[in-house]
Scaffold this motif. Sequence first.
Motif, PDB file in Angstrom:
ATOM      1  N   LEU B  91      46.565  38.522  33.154  1.00  0.00           N
ATOM      2  CA  LEU B  91      47.021  39.906  32.981  1.00  0.00           C
ATOM      3  C   LEU B  91      48.484  39.980  33.405  1.00  0.00           C
ATOM      4  O   LEU B  91      48.830  39.698  34.546  1.00  0.00           O
ATOM      5  N   LEU B 102      41.313  39.884  41.048  1.00  0.00           N
ATOM      6  CA  LEU B 102      40.477  40.674  40.130  1.00  0.00           C
ATOM      7  C   LEU B 102      38.978  40.342  40.198  1.00  0.00           C
ATOM      8  O   LEU B 102      38.159  41.262  40.356  1.00  0.00           O
ATOM      9  N   PRO B 103      38.591  39.038  40.134  1.00  0.00           N
ATOM     10  CA  PRO B 103      37.147  38.763  40.202  1.00  0.00           C
ATOM     11  C   PRO B 103      36.529  39.225  41.516  1.00  0.00           C
ATOM     12  O   PRO B 103      35.364  39.647  41.543  1.00  0.00           O
ATOM     13  N   HIS B 105      37.560  41.770  43.391  1.00  0.00           N
ATOM     14  CA  HIS B 105      37.421  43.231  43.347  1.00  0.00           C
ATOM     15  C   HIS B 105      36.188  43.623  42.552  1.00  0.00           C
ATOM     16  O   HIS B 105      35.448  44.507  42.940  1.00  0.00           O
ATOM     17  N   ILE B 106      36.006  42.920  41.440  1.00  0.00           N
ATOM     18  CA  ILE B 106      34.851  43.223  40.593  1.00  0.00           C
ATOM     19  C   ILE B 106      33.554  42.968  41.353  1.00  0.00           C
ATOM     20  O   ILE B 106      32.611  43.752  41.287  1.00  0.00           O
ATOM     21  N   ALA B 107      33.540  41.854  42.111  1.00  0.00           N
ATOM     22  CA  ALA B 107      32.332  41.523  42.863  1.00  0.00           C
ATOM     23  C   ALA B 107      32.184  42.389  44.112  1.00  0.00           C
ATOM     24  O   ALA B 107      31.143  42.357  44.761  1.00  0.00           O
ATOM     25  N   ARG B 150      41.878  31.702  39.402  1.00  0.00           N
ATOM     26  CA  ARG B 150      41.054  32.897  39.189  1.00  0.00           C
ATOM     27  C   ARG B 150      39.590  32.509  38.943  1.00  0.00           C
ATOM     28  O   ARG B 150      38.677  33.222  39.340  1.00  0.00           O
TER      29      ARG B 150
END
Lengths: 303, 217
Positions: B91, B102-103, B105-107, B150
Amino acid sequence: MKAWLTHHRQALISSFAQLLKTPFASLFTLLAIGVSLSLPAGLYLLLQNMTQIVGALPAQTEITVFMQNDAGAGDISAFKSRLAHIAGIRDSRFVSRNTALAALSLQMGIPDLASELPENPLPDAWVIVPSTAEPATLKQLAASLRTLPKVALVQSDEQWAQRLQALLALGRYMFTLLACILAVALISISGNTIRLQILTRFDEIEVSRLIGATSGYIRRPFLYFGALQGMLGGLVAWLAVTIATMQLEPYIHSLTQLYASPFRLRTLSIEEIMILLLGASAIGWVGAYLAVGRTLAQIEKSP
Amino acid sequence: MITLAHVSKRYPGGYEALKDVSLDIANGEMVFVTGHSGAGKSTLIKLIAAIERPTGGTITVNRQAIGKLRRGAVPYLRRNIGLIFQDHKLLFDRNVIQNVLLPLHIAGFNRHDAAARARAALDKVGLLQREKAHPVTLSGGEQQRLCIARAIVSRPSLLLADEPTGNLDSEYASEIMVMFKAFNQAGTTVVISTHDHSAIAAGNTRIIRLDHGSLQT
């Protein structure tokens, strides 16, 4: 639980950031939403004020009973005793033909009106205040008064009241209709801005999807954005309505002074403002939900 | 870890990317999938990651049947898989460490743990000094390493790499292969698709060859 809260906080913060990222576009969207919302809000306020005026009208629910010219004092007292048996009367007042003539001459500014006329042309009259303003009851009451002996004419304001009620009912219906139409319009405004946002953040959505984001996670910031945008739009609408009433206030004031009325223009109450803001954010949320749902389905189809 | 039984994948329009493929990849194994372009390597990777669903046969990943997986269950499967793409899929509106975060935060990791983990992942791929840099300023090799960071930051048990060295010169490519080896030695199952034979590290690594969608033995 903590993760859930973090997600929601992040979504809210990112919504604000998105709004501020494109200040002009956001401003125009908010104005569009605000102006659309101010129409039903303004109409609502107008209706509320009209209802208030109608409620304050003193002559609204009076029935005047004119006696026949040959009715004597006996007939009057007979009428009075019959009146006591009729239900639905709050107050009654006898206006004799002489009193009426005196009042008339005073009103017309001719002091010796009584002596000018060969005889008093006015009938004796009863002014009856019914206990309700409900049109059907008024009609019934007028009908039963008409059957009493020596009654020449029963004049009721029931038609007036009926017309006014019908007008208000029409106004309320129009308000509902307008609110529904504009809700649809706002859902599409919200959906459209969200759709544009999704297009600019398409990469992020796709990548998030690939690294294990749930639909809820992807949807959340957009839903927050839609709700936030709706609420800010509601705020704009409230401001618009408030400014409009403030502009009208002096005119209404001088008008009510001419009528010696205690009427004061009413603005939106705290509850009504809350309903406006919550309703606006709900509409924004729905628009966002529809837009994101469609886009997510598209992503699923084309991986 | 991964079991394919008579798997086929036919795309709408009739193109058959995989034909009756059966294979097993054990836990902790490192496997290369090779073949010319269009042989079905990418499709195989996509099927394992549940990006595509098979049109025939069954795939089991982590004891979950991909074909029968509910849509809502897919994200949780993916959190246990590190995906590495040829085009990186970074991104560009955020910096290096935010990409890696990002991963997490998603988790739903908290901010403190997430930052520590992200730095550890960046350290493993040698990008710790560039954490505030923007992905556009990175070289192709660095971008690929960022993509790897990532993928490994949530410590998945399975790494899937689709042509990870496709756009890189051989020096960078061998660097990245060494990294995959290291992850594998730490216990991660690694599946790498590549058409570049020179990238396949010498040694006893298992190689799966695909030809026009069929398994070659």
